[in-house]
Write a protein that holds these residues in place. Structure first.
Motif: not given
Length: 168
Positions: A80-100, A29-37
């Motif tokens: 990650l721009s596609y996931a950012e456009q549709y956060p309801q589909d790719f982020f856990n609504p309870e934790t805000g974490e990106l669902l990898l 995650l660090d190497y790929l510069n992922c800015r999300y939990e």
């Protein structure tokens, strides 16, 4: 960051594997510069278990070392721009974490491939986790150019964390 590790085998699961899995996921995650939990599930199985998954999910009738089941869609690997456009589909609504996604690893293959390649099972595990994390970020190795990119990323991440072929 939520990393779930599940052992579905009847084998004794080496507890020393947990910190390696967590370390390699975080390094990727660090190497790929992922800015999300992120959320990642890693399941350990045996050759029979991964064989059945490989057959049912990919139509391939044999065991493999690792399977990756990404939750994200990518226009280009790591973007990650596609996931950012549709956060309801790719982020856990309870934790805000990106669902990898999910990673499934055959413990039998970890051991046999470590022997085959002449390095430790811990180094083989680190390699399989990095390999799978890159798949979760949309990287692949189907054609030669993509394979070379993926191999370089794997090598860079593993070397940065010290998981070289002589790692104990």
């Amino acid at each position: 960051m939520h990393i779930e590790i599940v052992n579905e085998t009847e084998h004794d699961y080496p507890e020393a594997y947990d910190p390696i899995v967590e370390d390699v996921i975080n390094a990727s995650l660090d190497y790929l510069n992922c800015r999300y939990e992120c959320e990642v599930c890693v399941t350990f199985t045996d050759n029979d278990g991964i064989h059945q998954i490989n057959l049912s999910e990919r139509g391939i009738d044999n065991p493999t070392d690792v399977l990756s089941f990404p939750m994200l869609e990518f226009e280009k690997p790591g973007d990650l721009s596609y996931a950012e456009q549709y956060p309801q589909d790719f982020f856990n609504p309870e934790t805000g974490e990106l669902l990898l996604g999910d990673i499934v690893i055959s413990l039998d293959k970890v051991k046999s491939q470590a022997e085959e390649y002449g390095h430790s099972d811990k180094r083989e595990l680190a390699f399989l986790v990095v390999h799978s994390m890159l798949h979760l970020f949309g990287y692949d190795h189907i054609d030669e150019e993509d394979r070379l990119v993926m191999e370089k990323l794997q090598k860079d991440i593993l070397e940065k964390k010290g998981y070289t072929r002589n790692y104990e």
